[in-house]
Scaffold this active site. Sequence first.
Site, PDB file in Angstrom:
ATOM      1  N   ASP A  86     -13.431  -4.550  -2.466  1.00 22.27           N
ATOM      2  CA  ASP A  86     -13.341  -4.406  -1.008  1.00 22.27           C
ATOM      3  C   ASP A  86     -14.676  -4.843  -0.414  1.00 22.27           C
ATOM      4  O   ASP A  86     -15.694  -4.174  -0.583  1.00 22.27           O
ATOM      5  CB  ASP A  86     -13.032  -2.955  -0.629  1.00 22.27           C
ATOM      6  CG  ASP A  86     -11.668  -2.509  -1.127  1.00 22.27           C
ATOM      7  OD1 ASP A  86     -10.790  -3.379  -1.286  1.00 22.27           O
ATOM      8  OD2 ASP A  86     -11.479  -1.306  -1.370  1.00 22.27           O
ATOM      9  N   ASP A 142       0.864  -1.184   0.000  1.00 15.11           N
ATOM     10  CA  ASP A 142       0.000   0.000   0.000  1.00 15.11           C
ATOM     11  C   ASP A 142       0.899   1.231   0.000  1.00 15.11           C
ATOM     12  O   ASP A 142       1.779   1.356   0.865  1.00 15.11           O
ATOM     13  CB  ASP A 142      -0.891   0.029   1.246  1.00 15.11           C
ATOM     14  CG  ASP A 142      -1.979  -1.033   1.213  1.00 15.11           C
ATOM     15  OD1 ASP A 142      -2.263  -1.563   0.120  1.00 15.11           O
ATOM     16  OD2 ASP A 142      -2.542  -1.334   2.277  1.00 15.11           O
TER      17      ASP A 142
END
Length: 257
Positions: A130, A11
């Site tokens: 997600d 990330d």
Amino acid sequence: MLAKRIIPCLDVRDGQVVKGVQFRNHEIIGDIVPLAQRYAEEGADELVFYDITASSDGRVVDKSWVKRVAEVIDIPFCVAGGIKSAEDAARILEFGADKVSINSPALANPQLITDLADKFGVQCIVVGIDSYFDKETGKYQVYQFTGDEARTKATKWETKDWVQEVQKRGAGEIVLNMMNQDGVRNGYDIDQLNMVRSVCNVPLIASGGAGAMEHFAEAYKKTNVDGALAASVFHKQIINIGELKQYLKQQDVEVRL
């Protein structure tokens, strides 16, 4: 039988690798390029980079580090973050990425999946999903803008329906980010993976929950996913990728050594 893939996830925010827990409270892990190099040397099959605030900030992934990563690693890598057009994707692929992944932009404009698949081929197009399990409704719900706590929100889509929709539109691979498990390190959500696998006919990558080597084995054996993505266990050197592959081989999981 195709070898199962081990995929470290990085990330990225403000040019550095960060990691949160359940998509919140991100801490800085380190610089992008040395980490990418380390994982390639340890035996990762692929890397995934998420510029986590690109979509919520309304910008495209910062391309300067994409080129630097491409220069130092010889394994495939995928880049995600605010890719809203074929032009955005083309630039990232030109800088050396092998695949692009879209998540919030696909929810905002599902036609984008088809446009990218038509232009670059389905093998280049990953859709990240997600997925959050809502205990009150008992349903798996798709969320967007998850890189920014203040802007994260539920969509109208249930996970299973969105998985089917993105395949119809040309997704070549799906990464299922299981939000309840993210960074908690207590194992992948096996029930959710099986639910998604039952309607997913493209490669499926599990993401969220890896905390020990047995969690990878469990995901591969119980759900038939094609790859497992993890972050904190690799960043914090809890698990070494080379040792993980030896362990999986002993568990009769097909991996590339």
